[in-house]
Design a protein around this motif. Structure first.
Motif, PDB file in Angstrom:
ATOM      1  N   MET A   1       0.765  -1.145   0.070  1.00 42.86           N
ATOM      2  CA  MET A   1       0.161  -0.151  -0.059  1.00 42.86           C
ATOM      3  C   MET A   1       0.876   1.144   0.011  1.00 42.86           C
ATOM      4  SD  MET A   1      -2.954  -1.113   2.853  1.00 42.86           S
ATOM      5  CE  MET A   1      -4.260   0.306   2.484  1.00 42.86           C
ATOM      6  N   THR A   2       1.968   1.223   0.607  1.00 42.45           N
ATOM      7  CA  THR A   2       2.801   2.445   0.741  1.00 42.45           C
ATOM      8  C   THR A   2       3.356   2.983  -0.707  1.00 42.45           C
ATOM      9  OG1 THR A   2       3.926   1.340   2.843  1.00 42.45           O
ATOM     10  CG2 THR A   2       4.825   3.291   2.000  1.00 42.45           C
ATOM     11  N   GLY A   3       2.962   4.307  -0.877  1.00 47.23           N
ATOM     12  CA  GLY A   3       3.198   4.937  -1.895  1.00 47.23           C
ATOM     13  C   GLY A   3       1.960   4.752  -3.105  1.00 47.23           C
ATOM     14  N   ALA A   4       0.972   4.087  -2.905  1.00 45.67           N
ATOM     15  CA  ALA A   4       0.083   3.678  -3.540  1.00 45.67           C
ATOM     16  C   ALA A   4      -1.239   4.757  -3.158  1.00 45.67           C
ATOM     17  CB  ALA A   4      -0.558   2.413  -3.647  1.00 45.67           C
ATOM     18  N   ARG A   5      -2.196   4.979  -4.147  1.00 49.61           N
ATOM     19  CA  ARG A   5      -3.422   5.871  -3.680  1.00 49.61           C
ATOM     20  C   ARG A   5      -4.560   4.867  -3.659  1.00 49.61           C
ATOM     21  NH1 ARG A   5      -5.293   7.553  -8.093  1.00 49.61           N
ATOM     22  NH2 ARG A   5      -3.409   7.424  -8.990  1.00 49.61           N
ATOM     23  N   PHE A   6      -5.600   5.435  -2.878  1.00 47.87           N
ATOM     24  CA  PHE A   6      -6.877   4.657  -2.785  1.00 47.87           C
ATOM     25  C   PHE A   6      -7.611   5.162  -4.013  1.00 47.87           C
ATOM     26  CE2 PHE A   6      -5.631   4.494   1.675  1.00 47.87           C
ATOM     27  CZ  PHE A   6      -5.987   3.257   2.061  1.00 47.87           C
ATOM     28  N   THR A   7      -7.914   4.205  -5.024  1.00 48.33           N
ATOM     29  CA  THR A   7      -8.635   4.636  -6.198  1.00 48.33           C
ATOM     30  C   THR A   7     -10.206   4.228  -5.810  1.00 48.33           C
ATOM     31  OG1 THR A   7      -8.216   2.488  -7.135  1.00 48.33           O
ATOM     32  CG2 THR A   7      -6.879   4.121  -7.764  1.00 48.33           C
ATOM     33  N   ARG A   8     -10.381   3.414  -4.841  1.00 47.19           N
ATOM     34  CA  ARG A   8     -11.795   2.988  -4.641  1.00 47.19           C
ATOM     35  C   ARG A   8     -11.730   2.280  -3.382  1.00 47.19           C
ATOM     36  NH1 ARG A   8     -14.739  -1.608  -6.360  1.00 47.19           N
ATOM     37  NH2 ARG A   8     -16.950  -1.057  -6.136  1.00 47.19           N
ATOM     38  N   VAL A   9     -12.771   2.884  -2.255  1.00 51.19           N
ATOM     39  CA  VAL A   9     -12.900   2.277  -1.129  1.00 51.19           C
ATOM     40  C   VAL A   9     -14.196   1.750  -1.028  1.00 51.19           C
ATOM     41  CG1 VAL A   9     -12.976   2.641   1.544  1.00 51.19           C
ATOM     42  CG2 VAL A   9     -11.232   3.765  -0.032  1.00 51.19           C
ATOM     43  N   ARG A  10     -14.637   0.580  -0.477  1.00 58.42           N
ATOM     44  CA  ARG A  10     -16.089  -0.067  -0.465  1.00 58.42           C
ATOM     45  C   ARG A  10     -16.473  -0.650   0.654  1.00 58.42           C
ATOM     46  NH1 ARG A  10     -20.017  -2.827  -3.803  1.00 58.42           N
ATOM     47  NH2 ARG A  10     -20.836  -4.478  -2.652  1.00 58.42           N
ATOM     48  N   LEU A  11     -17.280  -0.055   1.397  1.00 61.52           N
ATOM     49  CA  LEU A  11     -17.722  -0.848   2.689  1.00 61.52           C
ATOM     50  C   LEU A  11     -18.785  -1.427   2.584  1.00 61.52           C
ATOM     51  CD1 LEU A  11     -17.888   2.352   5.094  1.00 61.52           C
ATOM     52  CD2 LEU A  11     -15.981   0.745   4.722  1.00 61.52           C
ATOM     53  N   ASN A  12     -19.026  -2.871   2.965  1.00 61.88           N
ATOM     54  CA  ASN A  12     -20.102  -3.774   2.672  1.00 61.88           C
ATOM     55  C   ASN A  12     -21.131  -3.877   3.811  1.00 61.88           C
ATOM     56  OD1 ASN A  12     -19.269  -4.732   0.262  1.00 61.88           O
ATOM     57  ND2 ASN A  12     -17.826  -6.212   1.101  1.00 61.88           N
ATOM     58  N   ARG A  13     -20.801  -3.067   4.764  1.00 61.37           N
ATOM     59  CA  ARG A  13     -21.580  -2.661   5.950  1.00 61.37           C
ATOM     60  C   ARG A  13     -21.421  -1.589   6.635  1.00 61.37           C
ATOM     61  NH1 ARG A  13     -22.624  -7.014   9.118  1.00 61.37           N
ATOM     62  NH2 ARG A  13     -23.049  -5.332  10.791  1.00 61.37           N
ATOM     63  N   LYS A  14     -22.163  -1.018   7.534  1.00 57.16           N
ATOM     64  CA  LYS A  14     -21.912   0.336   8.047  1.00 57.16           C
ATOM     65  C   LYS A  14     -21.093   0.086   9.469  1.00 57.16           C
ATOM     66  CE  LYS A  14     -26.493   0.939  10.253  1.00 57.16           C
ATOM     67  NZ  LYS A  14     -26.292  -0.662  10.480  1.00 57.16           N
ATOM     68  N   ASP A  15     -20.917  -0.850   9.907  1.00 56.18           N
ATOM     69  CA  ASP A  15     -20.015  -0.813  11.240  1.00 56.18           C
ATOM     70  C   ASP A  15     -19.258  -2.252  11.299  1.00 56.18           C
ATOM     71  OD1 ASP A  15     -21.975  -2.769  11.669  1.00 56.18           O
ATOM     72  OD2 ASP A  15     -22.944  -2.137  13.235  1.00 56.18           O
ATOM     73  N   LEU A  16     -18.151  -2.164  12.217  1.00 57.77           N
ATOM     74  CA  LEU A  16     -17.623  -3.504  12.774  1.00 57.77           C
ATOM     75  C   LEU A  16     -17.989  -3.775  14.162  1.00 57.77           C
ATOM     76  CD1 LEU A  16     -14.306  -2.975  10.761  1.00 57.77           C
ATOM     77  CD2 LEU A  16     -15.999  -4.785  10.190  1.00 57.77           C
ATOM     78  N   ARG A  17     -17.115  -3.554  15.103  1.00 53.96           N
ATOM     79  CA  ARG A  17     -17.318  -3.526  16.701  1.00 53.96           C
ATOM     80  C   ARG A  17     -18.057  -2.311  16.954  1.00 53.96           C
ATOM     81  NH1 ARG A  17     -12.521  -4.001  19.567  1.00 53.96           N
ATOM     82  NH2 ARG A  17     -12.699  -1.601  20.127  1.00 53.96           N
ATOM     83  N   ARG A  18     -17.609  -1.138  16.156  1.00 52.57           N
ATOM     84  CA  ARG A  18     -18.245   0.013  15.993  1.00 52.57           C
ATOM     85  C   ARG A  18     -18.441   0.793  14.520  1.00 52.57           C
ATOM     86  NH1 ARG A  18     -13.438   2.613  19.289  1.00 52.57           N
ATOM     87  NH2 ARG A  18     -13.877   4.174  17.849  1.00 52.57           N
ATOM     88  N   PRO A  19     -19.301   1.763  14.560  1.00 53.25           N
ATOM     89  CA  PRO A  19     -19.647   2.035  13.378  1.00 53.25           C
ATOM     90  C   PRO A  19     -18.367   2.748  12.522  1.00 53.25           C
ATOM     91  CG  PRO A  19     -20.979   3.079  15.074  1.00 53.25           C
ATOM     92  CD  PRO A  19     -19.979   2.190  15.588  1.00 53.25           C
ATOM     93  N   PHE A  20     -18.214   2.928  11.508  1.00 52.97           N
ATOM     94  CA  PHE A  20     -17.334   3.313  10.680  1.00 52.97           C
ATOM     95  C   PHE A  20     -17.601   4.901  10.856  1.00 52.97           C
ATOM     96  CE2 PHE A  20     -17.290  -0.724   8.351  1.00 52.97           C
ATOM     97  CZ  PHE A  20     -16.005  -0.841   8.315  1.00 52.97           C
ATOM     98  N   PRO A  21     -16.392   5.772  10.792  1.00 51.17           N
ATOM     99  CA  PRO A  21     -16.732   7.287  11.195  1.00 51.17           C
ATOM    100  C   PRO A  21     -17.426   7.766   9.968  1.00 51.17           C
ATOM    101  CG  PRO A  21     -14.242   6.724  10.589  1.00 51.17           C
ATOM    102  CD  PRO A  21     -15.201   5.288  10.872  1.00 51.17           C
ATOM    103  N   ARG A  22     -18.183   9.008  10.008  1.00 52.97           N
ATOM    104  CA  ARG A  22     -18.826   9.526   9.018  1.00 52.97           C
ATOM    105  C   ARG A  22     -17.727   9.894   8.219  1.00 52.97           C
ATOM    106  NH1 ARG A  22     -16.705   9.862  13.045  1.00 52.97           N
ATOM    107  NH2 ARG A  22     -15.503  11.669  13.490  1.00 52.97           N
ATOM    108  N   GLY A  23     -17.982   9.996   6.580  1.00 50.91           N
ATOM    109  CA  GLY A  23     -17.158  10.406   5.575  1.00 50.91           C
ATOM    110  C   GLY A  23     -15.965   9.461   5.366  1.00 50.91           C
ATOM    111  N   PHE A  24     -16.012   8.323   5.999  1.00 44.86           N
ATOM    112  CA  PHE A  24     -14.859   7.213   5.902  1.00 44.86           C
ATOM    113  C   PHE A  24     -14.347   7.083   4.337  1.00 44.86           C
ATOM    114  CE2 PHE A  24     -13.125   3.038   5.813  1.00 44.86           C
ATOM    115  CZ  PHE A  24     -12.172   3.085   6.646  1.00 44.86           C
ATOM    116  N   VAL A  25     -15.346   6.875   3.702  1.00 41.98           N
ATOM    117  CA  VAL A  25     -14.820   6.641   2.095  1.00 41.98           C
ATOM    118  C   VAL A  25     -14.373   7.703   1.462  1.00 41.98           C
ATOM    119  CG1 VAL A  25     -16.014   5.798  -0.003  1.00 41.98           C
ATOM    120  CG2 VAL A  25     -16.382   4.561   1.959  1.00 41.98           C
ATOM    121  N   GLN A  26     -15.040   8.899   1.691  1.00 43.14           N
ATOM    122  CA  GLN A  26     -14.751   9.995   1.025  1.00 43.14           C
ATOM    123  C   GLN A  26     -13.372  10.697   1.421  1.00 43.14           C
ATOM    124  OE1 GLN A  26     -17.649   9.097   2.200  1.00 43.14           O
ATOM    125  NE2 GLN A  26     -19.175  10.436   1.800  1.00 43.14           N
ATOM    126  N   ARG A  27     -13.198  10.419   2.780  1.00 39.38           N
ATOM    127  CA  ARG A  27     -11.865  10.915   3.405  1.00 39.38           C
ATOM    128  C   ARG A  27     -10.839  10.146   2.828  1.00 39.38           C
ATOM    129  NH1 ARG A  27     -12.866  12.097   9.475  1.00 39.38           N
ATOM    130  NH2 ARG A  27     -10.499  12.388   9.418  1.00 39.38           N
TER     131      ARG A  27
END
Length: 264
Positions: A1-27
């Motif tokens: 991952m080092t040096g690479a860019r996130f071109t796509r981020v996909r969440l298949n659900r909205k939480d794990l043990r806790r909810p993903f933070p708001r704006g997770f994918v966009q950020r």
DNA sequence: ATTGAGACCTGTCGGC
DNA sequence: TGCCGACAGGTCTCAA
């Protein structure tokens, strides 16, 4: 991952043990990975925006790393549906690699934190010294155990005392150091805080057990035969000349494996 | 302030 | 074969 860019981020659900933070994918999307590091059991990914992606595997979390082509082939494959059921997060990187987070029990977590908040982030804030650093010595352990009325085993599981030790290696280290898991934590130092020999022994044992585990990638695949006592209830104690039997006890809701003969 | 108990989840394994 | 309870590599929260 080092040096690479996130071109796509996909969440298949909205939480794990806790909810993903708001704006997770966009950020995350479009950010370049500057660093991939670790603190205790937390994985830290430094981003070009200054944010840090904080991740924890919990008990059953793991990452599948494969070419994006292979990942796309997989997603079209019905036979894989069962195994892929617990794919919760998919990172598609500009390098042509896809990194997928899979976690059946969902005890893992992911969070996104601004750089200046990182040192204050939840449990990261209070986390103890890295066990393999020079900073972690008998003095440091004595300080961490001072005045603690809990047992040694339970103290080692407290990430504020020392980072990164889990249920397996707490048992393994105490056995190697010939220390009883039930001994009161505070007894490894004198009243004035000077470490006793047992404290030095435990530090050495912790470092040795973890170095060995890392060099063998020991728990990468769970293989009980590689542990000296964890999950070996009823077998002979591996300490040379001991002859004791490995016992199992219950402490703080977790099982402890130990030898009553050579661990005092 | 510390400590112990229970909660969060799904999968697997042994016993019946 | 199928059902059931016990247990699993880790935190986190709540009440005492």
């Amino acid at each position: 991952m080092t040096g690479a860019r996130f071109t796509r981020v996909r969440l298949n659900r909205k939480d794990l043990r806790r909810p993903f933070p708001r704006g997770f994918v966009q950020r995350l999307r479009g950010q370049t990975v500057r660093t991939v590091t670790r603190r205790g059991k937390y994985l830290l990914v430094g981003l070009s925006s200054g944010d840090a992606l904080v991740m924890h595997l919990g008990m059953t979390g793991w990452f599948r790393v494969e070419s994006t082509a292979a990942a796309n082939r997989r997603s079209g494959d019905r036979d894989q549906a069962l195994e892929n059921r617990h794919d919760h997060v998919v990172f598609t990187m500009s390098s042509g690699v896809t990194v997928t987070f899979n976690d059946p029990r969902r005890f893992g977590m992911m969070d996104l934190v601004t750089a200046n908040h990182l040192p204050h982030h939840g449990s990261l804030a209070a986390i103890g010294p890295e066990p393999l650093s020079r900073e972690f010595d008998a003095q440091a352990l004595a300080r961490g155990l001072a005045n603690r009325k809990i047992s040694l085993k339970v103290a080692l599981l407290d990430q504020r005392v020392v980072a990164g030790i889990g249920n397996i290696y707490a048992s393994e280290a105490l056995h190697l150091a010939h220390l009883s898991p039930f001994r009161r934590a505070s007894t490894l130092a004198t009243k004035s805080g000077v470490p006793r020999p047992a404290c030095t022994r435990l530090v050495t044992a912790i470092k040795s057990v973890l170095r060995r585990a890392i060099s063998l990638k020991q728990t990468e695949r769970y293989d009980e035969s590689r542990f000296r006592i964890y999950d070996h209830e009823g077998e002979r104690c591996p300490t040379p000349g001991c002859g004791g039997k490995i016992l199992r006890a219950w402490q703080a809701g977790r099982s402890t494996f130990y030898c009553r003969v050579c661990q005092r």
